[in-house]
Scaffold this active site. Structure first.
Site, PDB file in Angstrom:
ATOM      1  N   HIS A  95     -18.900   1.074  18.504  1.00  0.00           N
ATOM      2  CA  HIS A  95     -17.773   1.425  17.623  1.00  0.00           C
ATOM      3  C   HIS A  95     -17.887   0.552  16.381  1.00  0.00           C
ATOM      4  O   HIS A  95     -17.662  -0.649  16.444  1.00  0.00           O
ATOM      5  CB  HIS A  95     -16.492   1.125  18.416  1.00  0.00           C
ATOM      6  CG  HIS A  95     -15.198   1.255  17.683  1.00  0.00           C
ATOM      7  ND1 HIS A  95     -14.258   2.206  18.021  1.00  0.00           N
ATOM      8  CD2 HIS A  95     -14.638   0.543  16.684  1.00  0.00           C
ATOM      9  CE1 HIS A  95     -13.183   2.066  17.249  1.00  0.00           C
ATOM     10  NE2 HIS A  95     -13.392   1.054  16.424  1.00  0.00           N
TER      11      HIS A  95
ATOM     12  N   CYS B 200      -7.795  -1.867  12.341  1.00  0.00           N
ATOM     13  CA  CYS B 200      -6.793  -2.499  13.198  1.00  0.00           C
ATOM     14  C   CYS B 200      -5.762  -3.201  12.320  1.00  0.00           C
ATOM     15  O   CYS B 200      -6.121  -4.063  11.520  1.00  0.00           O
ATOM     16  CB  CYS B 200      -7.471  -3.513  14.116  1.00  0.00           C
ATOM     17  SG  CYS B 200      -6.283  -4.472  15.068  1.00  0.00           S
TER      18      CYS B 200
ATOM     19  N   ASN C 178     -13.419   3.141   9.957  1.00  0.00           N
ATOM     20  CA  ASN C 178     -14.540   3.321  10.891  1.00  0.00           C
ATOM     21  C   ASN C 178     -15.703   3.985  10.158  1.00  0.00           C
ATOM     22  O   ASN C 178     -15.536   4.516   9.067  1.00  0.00           O
ATOM     23  CB  ASN C 178     -14.127   4.278  12.019  1.00  0.00           C
ATOM     24  CG  ASN C 178     -13.100   3.690  12.944  1.00  0.00           C
ATOM     25  OD1 ASN C 178     -11.973   3.455  12.551  1.00  0.00           O
ATOM     26  ND2 ASN C 178     -13.489   3.464  14.175  1.00  0.00           N
TER      27      ASN C 178
ATOM     28  N   ARG D 122      -6.291   8.092  16.386  1.00  0.00           N
ATOM     29  CA  ARG D 122      -5.876   6.798  16.955  1.00  0.00           C
ATOM     30  C   ARG D 122      -6.245   5.672  15.981  1.00  0.00           C
ATOM     31  O   ARG D 122      -5.387   5.157  15.261  1.00  0.00           O
ATOM     32  CB  ARG D 122      -6.510   6.602  18.348  1.00  0.00           C
ATOM     33  CG  ARG D 122      -5.794   5.559  19.185  1.00  0.00           C
ATOM     34  CD  ARG D 122      -6.136   4.119  18.825  1.00  0.00           C
ATOM     35  NE  ARG D 122      -7.533   3.802  19.097  1.00  0.00           N
ATOM     36  CZ  ARG D 122      -8.124   2.707  18.633  1.00  0.00           C
ATOM     37  NH1 ARG D 122      -7.464   1.827  17.905  1.00  0.00           N
ATOM     38  NH2 ARG D 122      -9.394   2.484  18.898  1.00  0.00           N
ATOM     39  N   ASP D 123      -7.515   5.308  15.896  1.00  0.00           N
ATOM     40  CA  ASP D 123      -7.916   4.200  15.016  1.00  0.00           C
ATOM     41  C   ASP D 123      -7.590   4.540  13.562  1.00  0.00           C
ATOM     42  O   ASP D 123      -7.171   3.686  12.772  1.00  0.00           O
ATOM     43  CB  ASP D 123      -9.422   3.938  15.175  1.00  0.00           C
ATOM     44  CG  ASP D 123      -9.820   2.505  14.883  1.00  0.00           C
ATOM     45  OD1 ASP D 123      -9.107   1.826  14.131  1.00  0.00           O
ATOM     46  OD2 ASP D 123     -10.860   2.060  15.390  1.00  0.00           O
TER      47      ASP D 123
ATOM     48  N   HIS E 162     -17.201  -0.241  12.177  1.00  0.00           N
ATOM     49  CA  HIS E 162     -16.419  -0.030  10.951  1.00  0.00           C
ATOM     50  C   HIS E 162     -17.358  -0.247   9.774  1.00  0.00           C
ATOM     51  O   HIS E 162     -18.284  -1.059   9.849  1.00  0.00           O
ATOM     52  CB  HIS E 162     -15.213  -0.977  10.920  1.00  0.00           C
ATOM     53  CG  HIS E 162     -14.103  -0.512  11.825  1.00  0.00           C
ATOM     54  ND1 HIS E 162     -12.953   0.060  11.345  1.00  0.00           N
ATOM     55  CD2 HIS E 162     -14.011  -0.501  13.171  1.00  0.00           C
ATOM     56  CE1 HIS E 162     -12.181   0.403  12.367  1.00  0.00           C
ATOM     57  NE2 HIS E 162     -12.796   0.069  13.505  1.00  0.00           N
TER      58      HIS E 162
HETATM   59  N1  COA Z   1       4.575   1.095  25.407  1.00  0.00           N
HETATM   60  C1  COA Z   1       5.831   1.063  24.881  1.00  0.00           C
HETATM   61  N2  COA Z   1       6.543  -0.052  24.745  1.00  0.00           N
HETATM   62  C2  COA Z   1       5.984  -1.184  25.180  1.00  0.00           C
HETATM   63  C3  COA Z   1       4.713  -1.228  25.730  1.00  0.00           C
HETATM   64  C4  COA Z   1       3.988  -0.029  25.836  1.00  0.00           C
HETATM   65  N3  COA Z   1       2.744   0.020  26.307  1.00  0.00           N
HETATM   66  N4  COA Z   1       4.420  -2.500  26.054  1.00  0.00           N
HETATM   67  C5  COA Z   1       5.480  -3.234  25.713  1.00  0.00           C
HETATM   68  N5  COA Z   1       6.446  -2.442  25.187  1.00  0.00           N
HETATM   69  C6  COA Z   1       7.728  -2.819  24.644  1.00  0.00           C
HETATM   70  C7  COA Z   1       8.561  -3.578  25.625  1.00  0.00           C
HETATM   71  O1  COA Z   1       9.342  -2.708  26.397  1.00  0.00           O
HETATM   72  C8  COA Z   1       9.422  -4.406  24.696  1.00  0.00           C
HETATM   73  O2  COA Z   1      10.434  -3.597  24.143  1.00  0.00           O
HETATM   74  P1  COA Z   1      11.870  -4.209  23.731  1.00  0.00           P
HETATM   75  O3  COA Z   1      11.595  -5.226  22.647  1.00  0.00           O
HETATM   76  O4  COA Z   1      12.613  -3.016  23.240  1.00  0.00           O
HETATM   77  O5  COA Z   1      12.392  -4.821  24.978  1.00  0.00           O
HETATM   78  C9  COA Z   1       8.490  -4.752  23.569  1.00  0.00           C
HETATM   79  O6  COA Z   1       7.488  -3.721  23.573  1.00  0.00           O
HETATM   80  C10 COA Z   1       7.820  -6.088  23.751  1.00  0.00           C
HETATM   81  O7  COA Z   1       7.258  -6.159  25.048  1.00  0.00           O
HETATM   82  P2  COA Z   1       6.293  -7.325  25.531  1.00  0.00           P
HETATM   83  O8  COA Z   1       5.890  -7.071  26.933  1.00  0.00           O
HETATM   84  O9  COA Z   1       6.923  -8.665  25.205  1.00  0.00           O
HETATM   85  O10 COA Z   1       5.049  -7.055  24.651  1.00  0.00           O
HETATM   86  P3  COA Z   1       4.524  -7.818  23.384  1.00  0.00           P
HETATM   87  O11 COA Z   1       5.528  -7.926  22.309  1.00  0.00           O
HETATM   88  O12 COA Z   1       3.851  -9.064  23.864  1.00  0.00           O
HETATM   89  O13 COA Z   1       3.413  -6.765  22.916  1.00  0.00           O
HETATM   90  C11 COA Z   1       1.722  -5.100  23.301  1.00  0.00           C
HETATM   91  C12 COA Z   1       2.308  -6.427  23.729  1.00  0.00           C
HETATM   92  C13 COA Z   1       0.274  -5.048  23.767  1.00  0.00           C
HETATM   93  C14 COA Z   1       2.483  -3.989  23.937  1.00  0.00           C
HETATM   94  C15 COA Z   1       1.817  -4.944  21.786  1.00  0.00           C
HETATM   95  O14 COA Z   1       1.316  -6.109  21.177  1.00  0.00           O
HETATM   96  C16 COA Z   1       1.054  -3.758  21.267  1.00  0.00           C
HETATM   97  O15 COA Z   1       1.373  -2.609  21.562  1.00  0.00           O
HETATM   98  N6  COA Z   1       0.078  -4.009  20.398  1.00  0.00           N
HETATM   99  C17 COA Z   1      -0.678  -2.970  19.756  1.00  0.00           C
HETATM  100  C18 COA Z   1      -2.149  -3.232  19.920  1.00  0.00           C
HETATM  101  C19 COA Z   1      -2.941  -2.151  19.263  1.00  0.00           C
HETATM  102  O16 COA Z   1      -2.855  -0.993  19.594  1.00  0.00           O
HETATM  103  N7  COA Z   1      -3.742  -2.551  18.266  1.00  0.00           N
HETATM  104  C20 COA Z   1      -4.582  -1.679  17.540  1.00  0.00           C
HETATM  105  C21 COA Z   1      -5.679  -1.112  18.341  1.00  0.00           C
HETATM  106  S1  COA Z   1      -6.952  -2.228  18.769  1.00  0.00           S
HETATM  107 ZN    ZN Z   2     -11.757   0.249  15.392  1.00  0.00          ZN
END
Ligand code: COA
Ligand code: ZN
Length: 311
Positions: free
Chosen positions: A203, A236, A245, A12-13, A205
């Protein structure tokens, strides 16, 4: 001797920050190999948006194909309700929810304010009740790469807001390796004093080389759960300057040398770690996989044997 529990986060990370997609087959084989090493928990993948984290777009596939090993919990990162609904289908043993204690990093990573994240995660916790236990990971608890210092009281305030809900554990993350051992010791004391009834995980890094020093400072303050990443991969993608990490096998090696029980079969873990560069296509930071165990001795050079004979 303390029993220390390790949660392996490389798939994951670690993989979320790799430049090239790691094939689903390779992810499944790696998790299956890690499952036989004695981990308490493995953070298999994350149910985030595939646009945000393309490397983990195969979350359902991976969860569907891995072997479940009794005694090894599978946890998955869940950023929102949509992610929770997807994750539930794949029967994890835990949801790991995530938000940041820094407003700027939360906006960068999750694209919403902390208040909005908290409200969303409350809904996830309500949805998970009676179905799957929940851990909450708080990012940037020891400093934010954009805001700088994050006050300990601010971290404890967010921890408290989740502790009041139905969560089994809290993980405090040093997202970009800004923590130092004194700061960690203070935080560990405060955590144990306020949230002693919860599973408390740290956790780290190793961005600035302080990772294992921070593990040691935590253990000295009674913390017994850590996230680690095979080979020291990780970071991240939405935190400027993030790097790997703490390396799981290096941390386990240090703790084992000190007499702690991590439950991990270190030679087996090292052989898995040695397969990692071929999977990701580059060298990895971990050191013990390169140097060997402190008990792996080298042959005595011929001239030393001769000198001994003469003496
Ligand atoms: N799984 C799959 N798709 C998702 C989703 C999820 N959990 N959450 C949102 N989406 C999709 C929506 O369906 C939408 O799709 P579309 O553009 O095809 O319509 C798109 O993502 C945007 O949705 P929205 O609700 O506006 O989300 P956002 O753009 O504000 O993003 C997150 C929010 C949290 C989903 C996104 O920022 C994210 O996944 N970030 C990753 C964070 C992460 O893991 N960081 C590293 C670890 S700390
Ligand atoms: Zn981390």
């Amino acid at each position: 001797m303390t029993r220390i529990h390790f949660n392996e986060v490389v798939t994951r990370d670690g993989f979320q920050n790799e430049p090239h997609f790691v094939a689903t087959d390779d992810k499944v084989a790696l998790i299956d190999a890690l499952s036989l090493c004695g981990y308490a928990k493995i953070e298999v993948t994350s149910f985030t948006s595939a646009k945000a984290i393309p490397m983990l777009r195969d979350a359902e596939d991976v969860m569907g194909r891995i072997q479940r090993v009794p005694g090894v919990e599978t946890t998955v990162l869940v950023p929102n309700l949509r992610g929770a609904e997807r994750a539930l289908e794949s029967r994890p043993d835990e949801f790991n929810l995530v938000m940041s204690t820094s407003e700027t990093h939360n906006l960068a990573n999750l694209r919403m304010s902390r208040e909005k994240s908290h409200a969303g995660l409350r809904e996830v916790i309500a949805m998970a009740r009676g179905r799957v236990p929940v851990n909450v990971s708080l990012s940037t608890c020891f400093g934010c790469p954009m805001e700088g210092e994050v006050a300990q009281d601010e971290v404890l305030r967010w921890a408290e807001r989740f502790a009041r809900l139905d969560v089994r554990g809290l993980t405090l993350c040093d997202t970009t390796g800004m923590a130092h051992p004194d700061q960690v010791a203070r935080m560990a004391r405060a955590l144990r004093a306020h949230f002693g009834g919860l599973q408390l995980t740290l956790h780290f890094h190793n961005t600035r080389g302080m990772g294992l020093a921070n593990v040691l400072a935590s253990v000295q303050e009674g913390i017994d759960r850590f996230d680690g990443s095979l080979g020291g991969l990780g970071g991240c993608p939405f935190a400027p300057g993030a790097t790997g990490n703490i390396c799981s096998e290096d941390a386990v090696h240090m703790l084992a040398a000190m007499g702690h029980d991590t439950g991990i079969d270190l030679p087996r873990l090292l052989s898995v770690a040695r397969s990692l560069p071929a999977i990701v296509g580059h060298e990895v930071p971990g050191q013990v996989a390169k140097a060997g165990l402190i008990t792996d001795l080298h042959p005595v050079p011929a001239h030393v044997a001769e000198l001994r004979e003469k003496a």
